[in-house]
Motif scaffolding. Sequence first.
Motif, PDB file in Angstrom:
ATOM      1  N   PHE A 107       6.725  42.871  51.687  1.00 46.74           N
ATOM      2  CA  PHE A 107       5.416  42.447  52.428  1.00 46.74           C
ATOM      3  C   PHE A 107       5.199  43.287  53.723  1.00 46.74           C
ATOM      4  N   VAL A 108       5.991  43.524  54.586  1.00 46.80           N
ATOM      5  CA  VAL A 108       6.124  44.110  55.698  1.00 46.80           C
ATOM      6  C   VAL A 108       5.751  45.826  55.356  1.00 46.80           C
ATOM      7  N   GLY A 109       6.494  46.339  54.251  1.00 49.58           N
ATOM      8  CA  GLY A 109       6.180  47.484  53.927  1.00 49.58           C
ATOM      9  C   GLY A 109       4.868  47.747  53.159  1.00 49.58           C
ATOM     10  N   SER A 110       4.221  46.644  52.674  1.00 43.02           N
ATOM     11  CA  SER A 110       2.796  46.972  52.188  1.00 43.02           C
ATOM     12  C   SER A 110       1.832  46.999  53.539  1.00 43.02           C
ATOM     13  N   LEU A 111       2.248  46.248  54.749  1.00 42.65           N
ATOM     14  CA  LEU A 111       1.412  46.318  55.890  1.00 42.65           C
ATOM     15  C   LEU A 111       1.690  47.802  56.337  1.00 42.65           C
ATOM     16  N   LEU A 112       2.676  48.434  56.453  1.00 39.14           N
ATOM     17  CA  LEU A 112       2.576  49.848  56.887  1.00 39.14           C
ATOM     18  C   LEU A 112       1.843  50.761  56.002  1.00 39.14           C
ATOM     19  N   GLU A 113       2.050  50.652  54.658  1.00 39.65           N
ATOM     20  CA  GLU A 113       1.141  51.585  53.783  1.00 39.65           C
ATOM     21  C   GLU A 113      -0.444  51.282  53.914  1.00 39.65           C
ATOM     22  N   ILE A 114      -0.780  49.831  54.310  1.00 37.01           N
ATOM     23  CA  ILE A 114      -2.272  49.675  54.947  1.00 37.01           C
ATOM     24  C   ILE A 114      -2.459  50.296  55.976  1.00 37.01           C
ATOM     25  N   ASN A 115      -1.554  50.149  56.841  1.00 34.66           N
ATOM     26  CA  ASN A 115      -1.902  50.959  58.392  1.00 34.66           C
ATOM     27  C   ASN A 115      -2.073  52.416  58.123  1.00 34.66           C
ATOM     28  N   ALA A 116      -1.212  52.952  57.292  1.00 41.10           N
ATOM     29  CA  ALA A 116      -1.339  54.408  56.919  1.00 41.10           C
ATOM     30  C   ALA A 116      -2.689  54.928  56.551  1.00 41.10           C
ATOM     31  N   LEU A 117      -3.373  53.940  55.460  1.00 38.64           N
ATOM     32  CA  LEU A 117      -4.413  54.294  54.732  1.00 38.64           C
ATOM     33  C   LEU A 117      -5.502  54.038  55.620  1.00 38.64           C
ATOM     34  N   GLU A 118      -5.613  53.333  56.828  1.00 37.54           N
ATOM     35  CA  GLU A 118      -6.358  52.964  57.620  1.00 37.54           C
ATOM     36  C   GLU A 118      -6.601  54.102  58.739  1.00 37.54           C
ATOM     37  N   GLN A 119      -5.698  54.965  58.828  1.00 39.11           N
ATOM     38  CA  GLN A 119      -5.902  55.978  59.976  1.00 39.11           C
ATOM     39  C   GLN A 119      -6.993  56.885  59.481  1.00 39.11           C
ATOM     40  N   SER A 120      -7.884  57.290  60.560  1.00 38.75           N
ATOM     41  CA  SER A 120      -9.123  58.138  60.155  1.00 38.75           C
ATOM     42  C   SER A 120      -8.800  59.551  60.070  1.00 38.75           C
ATOM     43  N   LYS A 121      -7.802  60.010  60.687  1.00 39.24           N
ATOM     44  CA  LYS A 121      -7.537  61.541  60.284  1.00 39.24           C
ATOM     45  C   LYS A 121      -6.524  61.528  59.391  1.00 39.24           C
ATOM     46  N   GLY A 122      -6.513  62.601  58.537  1.00 37.57           N
ATOM     47  CA  GLY A 122      -5.679  63.141  57.599  1.00 37.57           C
ATOM     48  C   GLY A 122      -4.158  63.225  58.134  1.00 37.57           C
ATOM     49  N   SER A 123      -4.012  63.796  59.166  1.00 38.14           N
ATOM     50  CA  SER A 123      -2.759  64.065  59.615  1.00 38.14           C
ATOM     51  C   SER A 123      -2.015  62.716  59.897  1.00 38.14           C
ATOM     52  N   ASP A 124      -2.958  61.754  60.597  1.00 39.30           N
ATOM     53  CA  ASP A 124      -2.240  60.625  60.964  1.00 39.30           C
ATOM     54  C   ASP A 124      -2.159  59.537  59.555  1.00 39.30           C
ATOM     55  N   LYS A 125      -2.539  59.765  58.625  1.00 43.01           N
ATOM     56  CA  LYS A 125      -2.311  58.963  57.423  1.00 43.01           C
ATOM     57  C   LYS A 125      -1.138  59.484  56.758  1.00 43.01           C
ATOM     58  N   LEU A 126      -0.805  61.114  56.781  1.00 40.70           N
ATOM     59  CA  LEU A 126       0.459  61.681  56.491  1.00 40.70           C
ATOM     60  C   LEU A 126       1.431  61.185  57.251  1.00 40.70           C
ATOM     61  N   VAL A 127       1.478  61.076  58.471  1.00 44.59           N
ATOM     62  CA  VAL A 127       2.387  60.770  59.397  1.00 44.59           C
ATOM     63  C   VAL A 127       3.098  59.290  59.238  1.00 44.59           C
ATOM     64  N   HIS A 128       1.909  58.460  58.989  1.00 43.27           N
ATOM     65  CA  HIS A 128       2.200  57.049  58.945  1.00 43.27           C
ATOM     66  C   HIS A 128       2.879  56.924  57.511  1.00 43.27           C
ATOM     67  N   MET A 129       2.276  57.621  56.540  1.00 45.97           N
ATOM     68  CA  MET A 129       2.888  57.238  55.206  1.00 45.97           C
ATOM     69  C   MET A 129       4.361  57.681  55.093  1.00 45.97           C
ATOM     70  N   LEU A 130       4.634  59.194  55.604  1.00 48.74           N
ATOM     71  CA  LEU A 130       5.976  59.439  55.764  1.00 48.74           C
ATOM     72  C   LEU A 130       6.664  58.618  56.548  1.00 48.74           C
ATOM     73  N   GLN A 131       6.368  58.140  57.534  1.00 54.53           N
ATOM     74  CA  GLN A 131       7.121  57.013  58.346  1.00 54.53           C
ATOM     75  C   GLN A 131       7.472  55.700  57.397  1.00 54.53           C
ATOM     76  N   TYR A 132       6.745  55.420  56.758  1.00 55.13           N
ATOM     77  CA  TYR A 132       6.831  54.244  55.837  1.00 55.13           C
ATOM     78  C   TYR A 132       8.026  54.708  54.710  1.00 55.13           C
ATOM     79  N   LEU A 133       7.819  55.908  54.149  1.00 54.93           N
ATOM     80  CA  LEU A 133       8.785  56.113  53.260  1.00 54.93           C
ATOM     81  C   LEU A 133      10.031  56.504  53.718  1.00 54.93           C
TER      82      LEU A 133
END
Length: 224
Positions: free
Chosen positions: A120-146
Amino acid sequence: MGIPEELLKICEEHSLQKRDSGEPILYQGEIPRHVSIVVSGIVKVYDIGNAGDEKIINFLSEGDLLPPAWVFKKAPVSLYYYDAFTPCTFYRVPRDVMLDAIKKNPVLTNYMFEHYASAFVGSLLEINALEQSKGSDKLVHMLQYLLMRFPSRGNENKEWQQVDLRITHQDLANMTGLTRETTSTELNKLRRQGIVQYNNQHYSLNIQQLRSLLSSEEFLRFKM
């Protein structure tokens, strides 16, 4: 966390299945006949958009039950496609047998609680990554989750920590909703900034740089 012995004992009474990379396990809309318990390998969960583009929902690994919504009687069919992302082995157990064991065995009850609390927490991290407005921020947050989901052994206290999952630029694009071209461009920028390194589909993150980018470094201490 590893699969508890109590679960393995149940699994070993039933059939063991194998799939090579890219082979399907379940189709969207399929009515499963068994619960599949992943023993080894990585399973890709994805949807297909109207334009035929693949949208990666998640990756499942050791100890995951699939499809989870069907397993726990929250959906009558598989909601997504499930493919072997790497060579996989998994047991197939009747749903009633699995649910009865979870209900009656406190070890399995606690295991499932811990397992799906982390998911569940992992899913929240993925949602947080997708909500980032900049492409670079999406990638950093998604890689952080991974990185949290699939940390390489020996990452502790290292300046550069590696994600123990081989993924392409296209995989990251499918996870974040970016195009492959944008993904490649933004990853190159992050590499020049000393935040990300990647080689042969392996990605590493500079932890000090990551701390300066994230709104809270407590994310880095969470254990999945």
